[in-house]
Design a protein around this motif. Structure first.
Motif, PDB file in Angstrom:
ATOM      1  N   ARG A  38       0.859  -1.178   0.000  1.00  0.00           N
ATOM      2  CA  ARG A  38       0.000   0.000   0.000  1.00  0.00           C
ATOM      3  C   ARG A  38       0.891   1.221   0.000  1.00  0.00           C
ATOM      4  O   ARG A  38       2.105   1.105   0.124  1.00  0.00           O
ATOM      5  CB  ARG A  38      -0.911   0.016   1.227  1.00  0.00           C
ATOM      6  N   ASN A  39       0.315   2.388  -0.143  1.00  0.00           N
ATOM      7  CA  ASN A  39       1.069   3.624  -0.022  1.00  0.00           C
ATOM      8  C   ASN A  39       1.217   3.964   1.458  1.00  0.00           C
ATOM      9  O   ASN A  39       0.320   3.682   2.255  1.00  0.00           O
ATOM     10  CB  ASN A  39       0.365   4.761  -0.760  1.00  0.00           C
ATOM     11  N   TYR A  40       2.323   4.568   1.807  1.00  0.00           N
ATOM     12  CA  TYR A  40       2.621   4.839   3.211  1.00  0.00           C
ATOM     13  C   TYR A  40       2.556   6.329   3.519  1.00  0.00           C
ATOM     14  O   TYR A  40       2.590   7.172   2.632  1.00  0.00           O
ATOM     15  CB  TYR A  40       4.002   4.274   3.569  1.00  0.00           C
ATOM     16  N   THR A  41       2.471   6.618   4.804  1.00  0.00           N
ATOM     17  CA  THR A  41       2.361   8.006   5.271  1.00  0.00           C
ATOM     18  C   THR A  41       3.747   8.560   5.567  1.00  0.00           C
ATOM     19  O   THR A  41       4.702   7.799   5.794  1.00  0.00           O
ATOM     20  CB  THR A  41       1.528   8.074   6.560  1.00  0.00           C
ATOM     21  N   PRO A  42       3.865   9.892   5.611  1.00  0.00           N
ATOM     22  CA  PRO A  42       5.141  10.490   6.016  1.00  0.00           C
ATOM     23  C   PRO A  42       5.573  10.021   7.410  1.00  0.00           C
ATOM     24  O   PRO A  42       6.764   9.798   7.647  1.00  0.00           O
ATOM     25  CB  PRO A  42       4.854  11.991   6.000  1.00  0.00           C
ATOM     26  N   ALA A  43       4.628   9.839   8.318  1.00  0.00           N
ATOM     27  CA  ALA A  43       4.965   9.394   9.678  1.00  0.00           C
ATOM     28  C   ALA A  43       5.572   7.987   9.655  1.00  0.00           C
ATOM     29  O   ALA A  43       6.519   7.703  10.401  1.00  0.00           O
ATOM     30  CB  ALA A  43       3.731   9.431  10.566  1.00  0.00           C
ATOM     31  N   GLU A  44       5.039   7.105   8.810  1.00  0.00           N
ATOM     32  CA  GLU A  44       5.585   5.755   8.715  1.00  0.00           C
ATOM     33  C   GLU A  44       7.005   5.776   8.161  1.00  0.00           C
ATOM     34  O   GLU A  44       7.913   5.143   8.712  1.00  0.00           O
ATOM     35  CB  GLU A  44       4.680   4.874   7.850  1.00  0.00           C
ATOM     36  N   TYR A  45       7.208   6.519   7.065  1.00  0.00           N
ATOM     37  CA  TYR A  45       8.551   6.625   6.498  1.00  0.00           C
ATOM     38  C   TYR A  45       9.513   7.267   7.495  1.00  0.00           C
ATOM     39  O   TYR A  45      10.651   6.827   7.643  1.00  0.00           O
ATOM     40  CB  TYR A  45       8.542   7.443   5.205  1.00  0.00           C
ATOM     41  N   SER A  46       9.067   8.288   8.204  1.00  0.00           N
ATOM     42  CA  SER A  46       9.920   8.967   9.185  1.00  0.00           C
ATOM     43  C   SER A  46      10.349   8.019  10.289  1.00  0.00           C
ATOM     44  O   SER A  46      11.513   8.010  10.705  1.00  0.00           O
ATOM     45  CB  SER A  46       9.185  10.176   9.781  1.00  0.00           C
ATOM     46  N   ALA A  47       9.436   7.198  10.776  1.00  0.00           N
ATOM     47  CA  ALA A  47       9.766   6.243  11.832  1.00  0.00           C
ATOM     48  C   ALA A  47      10.803   5.233  11.342  1.00  0.00           C
ATOM     49  O   ALA A  47      11.752   4.905  12.071  1.00  0.00           O
ATOM     50  CB  ALA A  47       8.504   5.530  12.313  1.00  0.00           C
ATOM     51  N   TRP A  48      10.636   4.748  10.113  1.00  0.00           N
ATOM     52  CA  TRP A  48      11.600   3.782   9.575  1.00  0.00           C
ATOM     53  C   TRP A  48      12.969   4.431   9.379  1.00  0.00           C
ATOM     54  O   TRP A  48      13.993   3.808   9.659  1.00  0.00           O
ATOM     55  CB  TRP A  48      11.101   3.200   8.267  1.00  0.00           C
ATOM     56  N   LEU A  49      12.984   5.665   8.874  1.00  0.00           N
ATOM     57  CA  LEU A  49      14.263   6.362   8.694  1.00  0.00           C
ATOM     58  C   LEU A  49      14.950   6.600  10.036  1.00  0.00           C
ATOM     59  O   LEU A  49      16.162   6.402  10.164  1.00  0.00           O
ATOM     60  CB  LEU A  49      14.048   7.686   7.951  1.00  0.00           C
ATOM     61  N   GLU A  50      14.189   7.023  11.027  1.00  0.00           N
ATOM     62  CA  GLU A  50      14.757   7.263  12.351  1.00  0.00           C
ATOM     63  C   GLU A  50      15.327   5.971  12.933  1.00  0.00           C
ATOM     64  O   GLU A  50      16.420   5.959  13.507  1.00  0.00           O
ATOM     65  CB  GLU A  50      13.705   7.847  13.279  1.00  0.00           C
ATOM     66  N   GLU A  51      14.606   4.881  12.765  1.00  0.00           N
ATOM     67  CA  GLU A  51      15.070   3.581  13.248  1.00  0.00           C
ATOM     68  C   GLU A  51      16.380   3.163  12.575  1.00  0.00           C
ATOM     69  O   GLU A  51      17.217   2.493  13.176  1.00  0.00           O
ATOM     70  CB  GLU A  51      13.991   2.525  12.990  1.00  0.00           C
ATOM     71  N   ALA A  52      16.561   3.590  11.322  1.00  0.00           N
ATOM     72  CA  ALA A  52      17.778   3.267  10.570  1.00  0.00           C
ATOM     73  C   ALA A  52      18.909   4.252  10.840  1.00  0.00           C
ATOM     74  O   ALA A  52      19.980   4.154  10.227  1.00  0.00           O
ATOM     75  CB  ALA A  52      17.466   3.240   9.074  1.00  0.00           C
ATOM     76  N   GLY A  53      18.678   5.217  11.739  1.00  0.00           N
ATOM     77  CA  GLY A  53      19.743   6.133  12.128  1.00  0.00           C
ATOM     78  C   GLY A  53      19.734   7.483  11.443  1.00  0.00           C
ATOM     79  O   GLY A  53      20.665   8.268  11.611  1.00  0.00           O
ATOM     80  N   PHE A  54      18.704   7.779  10.672  1.00  0.00           N
ATOM     81  CA  PHE A  54      18.613   9.081  10.015  1.00  0.00           C
ATOM     82  C   PHE A  54      18.076  10.123  10.990  1.00  0.00           C
ATOM     83  O   PHE A  54      17.301   9.819  11.890  1.00  0.00           O
ATOM     84  CB  PHE A  54      17.701   9.004   8.783  1.00  0.00           C
ATOM     85  N   ARG A  55      18.497  11.368  10.812  1.00  0.00           N
ATOM     86  CA  ARG A  55      18.066  12.474  11.670  1.00  0.00           C
ATOM     87  C   ARG A  55      17.612  13.641  10.788  1.00  0.00           C
ATOM     88  O   ARG A  55      17.800  13.629   9.586  1.00  0.00           O
ATOM     89  CB  ARG A  55      19.213  12.922  12.585  1.00  0.00           C
ATOM     90  N   HIS A  56      17.075  14.654  11.429  1.00  0.00           N
ATOM     91  CA  HIS A  56      16.595  15.864  10.728  1.00  0.00           C
ATOM     92  C   HIS A  56      15.635  15.479   9.606  1.00  0.00           C
ATOM     93  O   HIS A  56      15.768  15.925   8.466  1.00  0.00           O
ATOM     94  CB  HIS A  56      17.762  16.693  10.185  1.00  0.00           C
ATOM     95  N   ILE A  57      14.662  14.644   9.925  1.00  0.00           N
ATOM     96  CA  ILE A  57      13.721  14.119   8.935  1.00  0.00           C
ATOM     97  C   ILE A  57      12.614  15.136   8.712  1.00  0.00           C
ATOM     98  O   ILE A  57      12.058  15.683   9.662  1.00  0.00           O
ATOM     99  CB  ILE A  57      13.144  12.768   9.409  1.00  0.00           C
ATOM    100  N   GLU A  58      12.322  15.405   7.456  1.00  0.00           N
ATOM    101  CA  GLU A  58      11.267  16.356   7.100  1.00  0.00           C
ATOM    102  C   GLU A  58      10.503  15.845   5.890  1.00  0.00           C
ATOM    103  O   GLU A  58      11.000  15.033   5.116  1.00  0.00           O
ATOM    104  CB  GLU A  58      11.849  17.731   6.811  1.00  0.00           C
ATOM    105  N   THR A  59       9.288  16.326   5.752  1.00  0.00           N
ATOM    106  CA  THR A  59       8.459  15.995   4.597  1.00  0.00           C
ATOM    107  C   THR A  59       8.256  17.255   3.771  1.00  0.00           C
ATOM    108  O   THR A  59       7.938  18.313   4.314  1.00  0.00           O
ATOM    109  CB  THR A  59       7.089  15.448   5.034  1.00  0.00           C
ATOM    110  N   VAL A  60       8.465  17.134   2.478  1.00  0.00           N
ATOM    111  CA  VAL A  60       8.248  18.231   1.542  1.00  0.00           C
ATOM    112  C   VAL A  60       7.150  17.785   0.581  1.00  0.00           C
ATOM    113  O   VAL A  60       7.254  16.730  -0.039  1.00  0.00           O
ATOM    114  CB  VAL A  60       9.541  18.550   0.748  1.00  0.00           C
ATOM    115  N   TRP A  61       6.093  18.576   0.513  1.00  0.00           N
ATOM    116  CA  TRP A  61       4.974  18.261  -0.385  1.00  0.00           C
ATOM    117  C   TRP A  61       5.129  19.028  -1.685  1.00  0.00           C
ATOM    118  O   TRP A  61       5.555  20.179  -1.691  1.00  0.00           O
ATOM    119  CB  TRP A  61       3.643  18.626   0.275  1.00  0.00           C
ATOM    120  N   PHE A  62       4.788  18.393  -2.800  1.00  0.00           N
ATOM    121  CA  PHE A  62       4.825  19.038  -4.116  1.00  0.00           C
ATOM    122  C   PHE A  62       3.823  18.336  -5.023  1.00  0.00           C
ATOM    123  O   PHE A  62       3.210  17.344  -4.631  1.00  0.00           O
ATOM    124  CB  PHE A  62       6.236  19.020  -4.710  1.00  0.00           C
TER     125      PHE A  62
END
Length: 69
Positions: A31-55
């Motif tokens: 299915r398609n995922y939400t910004p919150a879901e992607y952010s949680a996965w990125l944070e779990e993988a060690g990414f920081r300063h996570i932001e969503t840009v809409w276009f």
């Protein structure tokens, strides 16, 4: 950077993303995922300063961007 047809955190829209998500649920196991879901996965993988840009573009309506220290 993940460029995707994102659904909102309530999974109710925008319409093209919600319809694509419904289609994916019917045709595949995904299915398609939400910004919150992607952010949680990125944070779990060690990414920081996570932001969503809409276009508005063909095949995508946003990007989730994270930086790995």
């Amino acid at each position: 950077m993940i460029s995707e047809l994102l659904v909102n955190d309530e999974k109710t829209g925008p319409a093209p993303a919600a319809l694509m998500s419904l289609n994916m649920l019917i045709e595949t196991e995904g299915r398609n995922y939400t910004p919150a879901e992607y952010s949680a996965w990125l944070e779990e993988a060690g990414f920081r300063h996570i932001e969503t840009v809409w276009f508005d573009a063909p095949g995508a309506n946003g990007a989730v961007i994270g930086r790995k220290p």
